[in-house]
Design a protein around this motif. Structure first.
Motif, PDB file in Angstrom:
ATOM      1  N   ASN A   1       0.836  -1.198   0.000  1.00 43.18           N
ATOM      2  CA  ASN A   1       0.000   0.000   0.000  1.00 43.18           C
ATOM      3  C   ASN A   1       0.872   1.250   0.000  1.00 43.18           C
ATOM      4  OD1 ASN A   1      -2.490  -1.356   0.035  1.00 43.18           O
ATOM      5  ND2 ASN A   1      -2.340  -1.683   2.245  1.00 43.18           N
ATOM      6  N   ASP A   2       1.180   1.734  -1.200  1.00 50.33           N
ATOM      7  CA  ASP A   2       2.005   2.933  -1.322  1.00 50.33           C
ATOM      8  C   ASP A   2       1.241   4.140  -0.804  1.00 50.33           C
ATOM      9  OD1 ASP A   2       4.493   2.079  -2.595  1.00 50.33           O
ATOM     10  OD2 ASP A   2       3.208   1.496  -4.259  1.00 50.33           O
ATOM     11  N   GLU A   3       1.943   4.980  -0.061  1.00 50.87           N
ATOM     12  CA  GLU A   3       1.307   6.186   0.452  1.00 50.87           C
ATOM     13  C   GLU A   3       0.985   7.128  -0.703  1.00 50.87           C
ATOM     14  OE1 GLU A   3       3.828   7.948   3.325  1.00 50.87           O
ATOM     15  OE2 GLU A   3       3.939   6.157   4.597  1.00 50.87           O
ATOM     16  N   PRO A   4      -0.102   7.893  -0.600  1.00 50.92           N
ATOM     17  CA  PRO A   4      -0.447   8.827  -1.675  1.00 50.92           C
ATOM     18  C   PRO A   4       0.625   9.887  -1.851  1.00 50.92           C
ATOM     19  CG  PRO A   4      -1.794   9.232   0.282  1.00 50.92           C
ATOM     20  CD  PRO A   4      -1.069   7.948   0.525  1.00 50.92           C
ATOM     21  N   VAL A   5       0.735  10.375  -3.058  1.00 53.04           N
ATOM     22  CA  VAL A   5       1.708  11.414  -3.370  1.00 53.04           C
ATOM     23  C   VAL A   5       1.162  12.767  -2.928  1.00 53.04           C
ATOM     24  CG1 VAL A   5       2.903  12.616  -5.241  1.00 53.04           C
ATOM     25  CG2 VAL A   5       2.664  10.117  -5.298  1.00 53.04           C
ATOM     26  N   ARG A   6       1.965  13.495  -2.194  1.00 48.05           N
ATOM     27  CA  ARG A   6       1.579  14.838  -1.744  1.00 48.05           C
ATOM     28  C   ARG A   6       2.638  15.878  -2.122  1.00 48.05           C
ATOM     29  NH1 ARG A   6      -2.659  13.235  -1.829  1.00 48.05           N
ATOM     30  NH2 ARG A   6      -4.106  12.731  -0.154  1.00 48.05           N
TER      31      ARG A   6
ATOM     32  N   ALA B   1       2.944  20.976 -13.607  1.00 47.02           N
ATOM     33  CA  ALA B   1       2.835  21.810 -12.407  1.00 47.02           C
ATOM     34  C   ALA B   1       1.474  22.506 -12.352  1.00 47.02           C
ATOM     35  CB  ALA B   1       3.961  22.838 -12.376  1.00 47.02           C
ATOM     36  N   ARG B   2       1.004  22.971 -13.494  1.00 43.63           N
ATOM     37  CA  ARG B   2      -0.310  23.625 -13.524  1.00 43.63           C
ATOM     38  C   ARG B   2      -1.416  22.630 -13.224  1.00 43.63           C
ATOM     39  NH1 ARG B   2      -1.963  26.922 -18.797  1.00 43.63           N
ATOM     40  NH2 ARG B   2      -0.524  28.441 -17.909  1.00 43.63           N
ATOM     41  N   HIS B   3      -1.291  21.405 -13.752  1.00 43.96           N
ATOM     42  CA  HIS B   3      -2.301  20.377 -13.494  1.00 43.96           C
ATOM     43  C   HIS B   3      -2.350  20.008 -12.006  1.00 43.96           C
ATOM     44  CE1 HIS B   3      -4.706  16.715 -14.050  1.00 43.96           C
ATOM     45  NE2 HIS B   3      -3.833  16.120 -13.244  1.00 43.96           N
ATOM     46  N   LEU B   4      -1.182  19.883 -11.391  1.00 42.35           N
ATOM     47  CA  LEU B   4      -1.149  19.526  -9.967  1.00 42.35           C
ATOM     48  C   LEU B   4      -1.708  20.648  -9.108  1.00 42.35           C
ATOM     49  CD1 LEU B   4       2.370  17.821  -9.797  1.00 42.35           C
ATOM     50  CD2 LEU B   4       0.130  16.732  -9.993  1.00 42.35           C
ATOM     51  N   GLY B   5      -1.501  21.878  -9.533  1.00 44.86           N
ATOM     52  CA  GLY B   5      -2.124  23.034  -8.878  1.00 44.86           C
ATOM     53  C   GLY B   5      -1.835  23.116  -7.395  1.00 44.86           C
ATOM     54  N   THR B   6      -2.873  23.430  -6.640  1.00 45.66           N
ATOM     55  CA  THR B   6      -2.731  23.612  -5.190  1.00 45.66           C
ATOM     56  C   THR B   6      -3.022  22.330  -4.414  1.00 45.66           C
ATOM     57  OG1 THR B   6      -5.023  24.400  -5.059  1.00 45.66           O
ATOM     58  CG2 THR B   6      -3.299  26.067  -5.357  1.00 45.66           C
ATOM     59  N   ALA B   7      -3.379  21.258  -5.130  1.00 46.91           N
ATOM     60  CA  ALA B   7      -3.696  19.995  -4.444  1.00 46.91           C
ATOM     61  C   ALA B   7      -2.435  19.285  -3.961  1.00 46.91           C
ATOM     62  CB  ALA B   7      -4.496  19.087  -5.371  1.00 46.91           C
ATOM     63  N   TYR B   8      -1.277  19.699  -4.461  1.00 51.67           N
ATOM     64  CA  TYR B   8      -0.004  19.090  -4.090  1.00 51.67           C
ATOM     65  C   TYR B   8       0.987  20.191  -3.711  1.00 51.67           C
ATOM     66  CZ  TYR B   8      -1.851  14.999  -6.580  1.00 51.67           C
ATOM     67  OH  TYR B   8      -2.626  13.956  -7.008  1.00 51.67           O
ATOM     68  N   GLN B   9       2.017  19.797  -2.958  1.00 50.62           N
ATOM     69  CA  GLN B   9       3.131  20.701  -2.699  1.00 50.62           C
ATOM     70  C   GLN B   9       4.141  20.514  -3.833  1.00 50.62           C
ATOM     71  OE1 GLN B   9       4.748  20.269   1.283  1.00 50.62           O
ATOM     72  NE2 GLN B   9       2.747  19.682   2.093  1.00 50.62           N
ATOM     73  N   VAL B  10       4.278  21.529  -4.671  1.00 51.86           N
ATOM     74  CA  VAL B  10       5.055  21.396  -5.903  1.00 51.86           C
ATOM     75  C   VAL B  10       6.249  22.354  -5.888  1.00 51.86           C
ATOM     76  CG1 VAL B  10       5.000  21.515  -8.423  1.00 51.86           C
ATOM     77  CG2 VAL B  10       2.967  20.751  -7.161  1.00 51.86           C
TER      78      VAL B  10
ATOM     79  N   THR C   1       4.457  33.593 -13.658  1.00 53.80           N
ATOM     80  CA  THR C   1       3.195  34.208 -14.093  1.00 53.80           C
ATOM     81  C   THR C   1       2.162  33.171 -14.517  1.00 53.80           C
ATOM     82  OG1 THR C   1       3.853  34.399 -16.436  1.00 53.80           O
ATOM     83  CG2 THR C   1       4.523  36.181 -14.936  1.00 53.80           C
ATOM     84  N   GLN C   2       2.604  31.916 -14.691  1.00 51.18           N
ATOM     85  CA  GLN C   2       1.722  30.892 -15.231  1.00 51.18           C
ATOM     86  C   GLN C   2       1.240  29.879 -14.197  1.00 51.18           C
ATOM     87  OE1 GLN C   2       0.759  30.718 -18.675  1.00 51.18           O
ATOM     88  NE2 GLN C   2       1.563  32.804 -18.486  1.00 51.18           N
ATOM     89  N   LEU C   3       1.948  29.771 -13.078  1.00 50.02           N
ATOM     90  CA  LEU C   3       1.652  28.723 -12.102  1.00 50.02           C
ATOM     91  C   LEU C   3       1.066  29.314 -10.835  1.00 50.02           C
ATOM     92  CD1 LEU C   3       4.897  26.568 -12.537  1.00 50.02           C
ATOM     93  CD2 LEU C   3       2.666  26.254 -13.636  1.00 50.02           C
ATOM     94  N   PRO C   4       0.367  28.484 -10.041  1.00 49.13           N
ATOM     95  CA  PRO C   4      -0.205  28.977  -8.780  1.00 49.13           C
ATOM     96  C   PRO C   4       0.881  29.552  -7.870  1.00 49.13           C
ATOM     97  CG  PRO C   4      -1.070  26.799  -9.318  1.00 49.13           C
ATOM     98  CD  PRO C   4       0.028  27.065 -10.286  1.00 49.13           C
ATOM     99  N   THR C   5       0.490  30.507  -7.050  1.00 45.20           N
ATOM    100  CA  THR C   5       1.460  31.140  -6.144  1.00 45.20           C
ATOM    101  C   THR C   5       2.029  30.151  -5.135  1.00 45.20           C
ATOM    102  OG1 THR C   5      -0.383  31.846  -4.731  1.00 45.20           O
ATOM    103  CG2 THR C   5       0.408  33.416  -6.389  1.00 45.20           C
ATOM    104  N   SER C   6       1.326  29.050  -4.904  1.00 46.90           N
ATOM    105  CA  SER C   6       1.825  28.045  -3.958  1.00 46.90           C
ATOM    106  C   SER C   6       2.967  27.211  -4.542  1.00 46.90           C
ATOM    107  CB  SER C   6       0.692  27.116  -3.532  1.00 46.90           C
ATOM    108  OG  SER C   6       0.139  26.446  -4.656  1.00 46.90           O
ATOM    109  N   THR C   7       3.159  27.261  -5.858  1.00 47.39           N
ATOM    110  CA  THR C   7       4.233  26.506  -6.503  1.00 47.39           C
ATOM    111  C   THR C   7       5.554  27.251  -6.325  1.00 47.39           C
ATOM    112  OG1 THR C   7       2.710  25.634  -8.168  1.00 47.39           O
ATOM    113  CG2 THR C   7       5.060  25.525  -8.674  1.00 47.39           C
ATOM    114  N   LEU C   8       6.543  26.568  -5.766  1.00 50.86           N
ATOM    115  CA  LEU C   8       7.854  27.171  -5.534  1.00 50.86           C
ATOM    116  C   LEU C   8       8.735  26.953  -6.758  1.00 50.86           C
ATOM    117  CD1 LEU C   8       9.804  28.618  -3.617  1.00 50.86           C
ATOM    118  CD2 LEU C   8      10.442  26.367  -2.702  1.00 50.86           C
TER     119      LEU C   8
END
Length: 476
Positions: A227-232, A247-256, A271-278
């Protein structure tokens, strides 16, 4: 079939290699004589040096009696114009264009009749992005492929020692999950196919292909994997077209986190990706950078730069430092075969993920979708059965009565319960037709209109599979 391929680059060359092996008449057009010479030395095909948007070049390549044009040159505009000329001047029946820009993909009035006369658009970058997204959604899978508009999924998984059904017989699958119908359609052991019979035992390390209704995929995975742990947490090396799309697809649902070596590109990504994306400016093969940015805490490290060596090295470093799982984009198939399964869990060859879209339009019979498997050696096809018992070799017959070549397995059937054709896209504004997923057994009877999913472990036998699903001319 007589097919013209515009572009001798990676996509065009891989398409040519796949289609030549199926006895198609292939002509490749490109402006680079050296690339054409190298391709002709390896494959039995014809080449024409020149610009594919020039009518004399298309005429020299045989456009007047061609069945299909596959425009896979580097520039979107070249591919679109070539399709328009092929349609309006030479009446080429089927035109397929490779495009990168989403602006073309989202505006059918530009690409359709009245525009550039493109029958089908393919976008390799988006295809690879969707492919990786499925692997993130289902950790532990080697491939996750959908059929019948997402109603059925085929998963490939490496059997893990200690999995509930590993070292047990296939017949135990039904006993373990009496309420879930699923089917093992193929097993590869040491790169050799093993026929999946009821008394076949699944061994650790086997590559297992399993079909199931899409809502039961996680159950199927749990039988063969831990049982692999979910990707976060995801770190992406490379902020190019694919890296940006992922990165855009993963959005804010993941730490990217995205590592990109070009500072100007970093500014654009911001300018293209969510502000949460580092977004990190640096070299993804810099061990110090990876360590400082916490690659050891990453659930997944994905290397998506345009350089194979960079992707391989960064994945190996990330894994050594502590990343739980790694995926590398590798254009050279020989490299991918060498490194997959070592410190790199999955090596993705972009041309192989794209080839299925093209093969869908080349296959004979009513083929809905094609997925290339095991670096092109095997395939999974979704075909629609037509006709009646007199005009068809499959309709009205039990599976055990159908003459399929060795290595071809009917895995599942998706059947409409309302008598309406199954839509391949989500239905909006009205109730979707009801359907059922039937896992194929020896006494399952195929009906007209059924979507039949067939696994073929050797693509050389595909013409016979196609012929089985073609109806007699008198049916029409």
């Amino acid at each position: 079939m007589k097919i013209l391929i515009l572009g001798a680059g990676r996509v065009g060359a891989s398409v040519a290699a796949s289609l030549v092996s199926e006895r198609n008449d292939i002509t490749v057009i490109d402006t680079d004589p050296l690339q054409l010479r190298q391709l002709a030395d390896k494959l039995d095909l014809r080449t024409v040096a020149g610009n594919g948007t020039h009518p004399p070049v298309l005429e020299q390549a045989g456009a007047e009696d061609a069945d299909m044009l596959i425009a896979a040159a580097a520039r979107d505009e070249t591919n679109l114009v070539a399709c328009q000329i092929a349609a309006r001047m030479f009446n080429v029946p089927t035109r397929i264009a490779r495009v990168r820009a989403p602006e073309f993909q989202n505006h059918p009035e530009i690409t359709g009749e009245g525009g550039f006369y493109v029958d089908y658009l393919i976008c390799p970058e988006q295809t690879v992005t969707d492919y990786i997204s499925k692997l993130i959604e289902f950790p532990g899978a080697l491939q996750v492929l959908e059929f019948a508009g997402g109603r059925v999924s085929l998963i490939a998984v490496r059997a893990y020692s200690g999995g509930p059904l590993v070292s047990r017989h296939i017949r135990d699958l039904r006993a373990a999950h009496p309420d879930v119908d699923m089917r093992i359609v193929a097993i590869f052991r040491n790169d050799r196919p093993v026929r999946p019979e009821g008394d076949t035992k699944i061994e650790p390390g086997d590559e297992v292909f399993l079909l199931a209704p899409s809502n039961h995929i996680r159950t199927a995975l749990s039988d063969l994997r831990r049982n692999d742990e979910p990707v976060r947490r995801v770190m992406i090396a490379g902020g190019g077209n694919i890296g940006r799309r992922l990165a855009r697809h993963l959005g804010t649902a993941y730490q990217v986190k995205v590592i990109e070596g070009n500072r100007t590109r970093c500014n654009y990504l911001a300018t293209q990706l969510p502000t949460s994306t580092l977004i990190l400016h640096g070299d993804s093969t810099d061990e110090t950078l990876l360590a400082e940015e916490g690659v050891a805490e990453m659930d997944l490290f994905v290397a998506l730069t345009s350089d194979d060596e960079t992707n391989i090295m960064s994945c190996m470093l990330a894994r050594r430092i502590g990343a739980r799982r790694t995926i590398a984009l590798i254009n050279r198939q020989a490299y991918a075969d060498l490194v997959e399964g070592s410190r790199i869990d999955i090596a993705i060859v972009p041309s192989q993920t794209t080839i299925g879209q093209l093969l869908t339009h080349v296959r004979r019979g009513d083929v809905v979708s094609v997925h290339s498997l095991r670096r092109g050696a095997a395939e999974a096809l979704e075909l629609i059965a037509h006709g009646d018992p007199k005009s068809s070799k499959v309709v009205g017959r039990r599976i055990e009565e159908i003459d399929l070549p060795r290595g071809a397995t009917i895995g599942a059937i998706v059947r409409s319960l309302d008598g309406e054709p199954l839509p391949l896209e989500p239905v909006r504004g009205r109730a979707a037709p009801r359907f059922e997923v039937v896992m194929a057994h020896h006494d399952t009877e195929i009906r007209s209109g059924d979507h039949v999913i067939v696994f073929v472990d050797n693509k050389r036998t595909i013409p016979k599979v196609e012929k089985s699903f073609q109806v007699n001319v008198g049916f029409f």
